[in-house]
Design a protein around this motif. Structure first.
Motif, short mmCIF file in Angstrom:
data_model
loop_
_atom_site.label_atom_id
_atom_site.label_comp_id
_atom_site.label_asym_id
_atom_site.label_seq_id
_atom_site.Cartn_x
_atom_site.Cartn_y
_atom_site.Cartn_z
N VAL A 171 0.34 -6.18 6.59
CA VAL A 171 -0.35 -7.07 6.25
C VAL A 171 -0.79 -8.07 7.43
CG1 VAL A 171 -0.99 -8.89 4.76
CG2 VAL A 171 -0.08 -6.78 4.16
N TYR A 179 -6.09 -8.91 6.05
CA TYR A 179 -6.20 -7.68 5.80
C TYR A 179 -4.98 -6.63 5.43
CZ TYR A 179 -10.34 -8.01 9.10
OH TYR A 179 -11.54 -8.57 9.46
N GLY A 180 -5.28 -5.74 4.64
CA GLY A 180 -4.10 -4.66 4.31
C GLY A 180 -4.36 -3.50 4.91
N CYS A 182 -3.11 0.47 5.12
CA CYS A 182 -1.92 1.69 5.02
C CYS A 182 -2.57 2.99 5.45
CB CYS A 182 -1.54 1.68 3.22
SG CYS A 182 -2.81 1.70 2.38
N VAL A 203 -1.87 0.68 -2.64
CA VAL A 203 -3.22 -0.18 -2.55
C VAL A 203 -3.40 -1.25 -3.40
CG1 VAL A 203 -5.91 0.42 -2.63
CG2 VAL A 203 -4.22 1.91 -1.40
N LEU A 206 -1.40 -4.15 -2.12
CA LEU A 206 -2.11 -4.89 -1.05
C LEU A 206 -3.28 -5.48 -1.60
CD1 LEU A 206 -1.66 -1.82 1.69
CD2 LEU A 206 -0.50 -3.88 1.74
N LYS A 207 -4.15 -5.00 -2.32
CA LYS A 207 -5.26 -5.60 -2.84
C LYS A 207 -4.89 -7.05 -3.28
CE LYS A 207 -9.85 -5.97 -2.90
NZ LYS A 207 -10.67 -6.12 -1.66
N THR A 210 -4.56 -9.53 -0.25
CA THR A 210 -5.35 -9.50 0.96
C THR A 210 -6.87 -9.64 0.54
OG1 THR A 210 -5.43 -7.29 0.92
CG2 THR A 210 -3.72 -8.24 2.36
N VAL A 213 -9.10 -4.34 2.21
CA VAL A 213 -7.88 -3.12 2.37
C VAL A 213 -8.42 -2.04 3.10
CG1 VAL A 213 -6.14 -1.68 1.24
CG2 VAL A 213 -6.64 -3.98 0.48
N ALA A 256 -9.11 -0.42 -2.60
CA ALA A 256 -9.66 0.23 -1.15
C ALA A 256 -11.15 -0.57 -0.89
CB ALA A 256 -9.20 1.47 -0.55
#
Length: 366
Positions: A171, A179-180, A182, A203, A206-207, A210, A213, A256
């Protein structure tokens, strides 16, 4: 570029406390971030993306290194390697010495184990790359030593990366956009492309923390016979290389914004699903030495993608490039990769709403 460490934010309380450490040129900054805090986010985000990168391996022989020691590896394309994000798949490790247990017989210089000299990382950095996948079948060619050397060098150069089980995501913040990222692959010590439920969970997490993604995968069978997206598990040399269609759709359903594929060593179709862009394979971009560059293996897209602040697709420009054993990486004025993407997209995804009428550009139909 502001770096956020590899601990997931609490989705329940919507706060993140970041540790303050310094490693090489990379700094983790301690702060508390409330995701609902109003911030300016630019209207258009530029993501430049390419496929496999391996600019010369010193194993099993230094004869596999380019004559210019890699210094001019990107000279014919570096003007196009610009953007908020410049992404590639690092197909190998950075390591100066060591043998690979992968190769029992290196007679004839035919070992497919790649270790780029550590100094080559600076060449890739100077070309403009700031985000890399290290989830693939070659990052582990020299075991733990190669993986650790690679991550340490990427950290020192402030190049973001993900894809190992020890480094499943990153991240970071750039120009006020969080931004994330993976990355996934079917290979040992990487985050598995075949565990879709786990990918979806990551995901989603992360979302939650951030703005954008980006997901990368190394999946699908390899070579000219495997240009099409099959929508089923692809088995290659008895290895399950994933169902890349199901994977890409699942991670977009989870949040994503962009999905970037590589692994087949050829160009594949693109798709816009729920307004999010998917590239199913970006092919061989800059692969020196032992890589086959015959036929479709020698052509690839340099993708210049534009998305809005919500991560929705705006348009994409395709710069077609080509490689051969004499001229190495050059611009392809015949636009082969663009036309291949157009053909494969219309074949594999009939009824898609993409317009390829303007040479080199992909946009949504009116």
């Amino acid at each position: 570029m502001k770096i956020i460490n590899n601990s997931l934010f609490s989705v329940v309380v919507f706060l993140s406390i970041l540790s303050c450490t310094t490693t090489g040129n990379t700094t983790n900054i301690q702060q508390v971030i409330a995701p609902d805090t109003p911030r300016f986010i630019k209207d258009t985000i530029s993501i430049t993306a390419v496929g496999d990168i391996m600019i010369g391996s010193a194993y099993p022989s230094k004869s596999n290194l380019p004559k210019d020691d890699g210094l001019h590896s990107f000279k014919n394309v570096d003007t196009f390697l610009k953007g908020d994000i410049v992404f590639g798949n690092l197909e190998g490790c950075f390591l100066n010495s060591g043998k690979s247990t992968k190769c029992k017989d290196t007679i004839g210089n035919s070992c497919f184990a790649f270790r780029m000299p550590e100094r080559y990382a600076g060449i890739i950095k100077n070309a403009g790359f700031n985000l890399m996948s290290i989830a693939n079948n070659h990052v582990g060619d020299f075991g733990l030593k190669g993986r650790e050397s690679t991550t340490q060098i990427l950290d020192s150069l402030n190049i973001q990366y993900a894809g190992l089980q020890s480094h499943p995501f990153t991240v970071f913040e750039k120009d006020s956009v969080r931004y994330g990222f993976c990355a996934f692959a079917p290979n040992e010590n990487t985050v598995s492309i075949n565990k879709i439920d786990s990918a979806v969970k990551l995901v989603k997490e992360l979302k939650a923390q951030t703005d954008i993604v980006i997901v990368s995968f190394h999946g699908g069978a390899e070579g000219a016979k495997y240009e099409h997206v099959t929508r089923r598990n692809e088995i290659f040399y008895k290895e399950n290389r994933g169902n890349v269609h199901a994977f890409a759709h699942a991670v977009i359903d989870a949040g994503a914004d962009v999905v970037l594929g590589h692994g087949p060593h050829v160009t594949r179709a693109v798709e816009v699903y729920k307004n999010k862009f998917i590239a199913y394979s970006l092919g061989n971009f800059n692969t020196y030495g032992m890589f086959s560059l015959k036929g479709p293996n020698g052509f690839a897209p340099l993708l210049q993608l534009k998305i809005n602040s919500k991560g929705d697709f705006l348009f994409a420009d395709i710069i077609s490039v080509k490689q051969d054993k004499i001229n190495h990486l050059t611009i392809d004025t015949n636009h082969t990769a663009f036309y291949k993407i157009r053909f494969l997209t219309n074949t594999d995804f009939p009824g898609n709403k993409l317009d390829f009428s303007e040479k080199g550009r992909i946009r949504l139909k009116d």
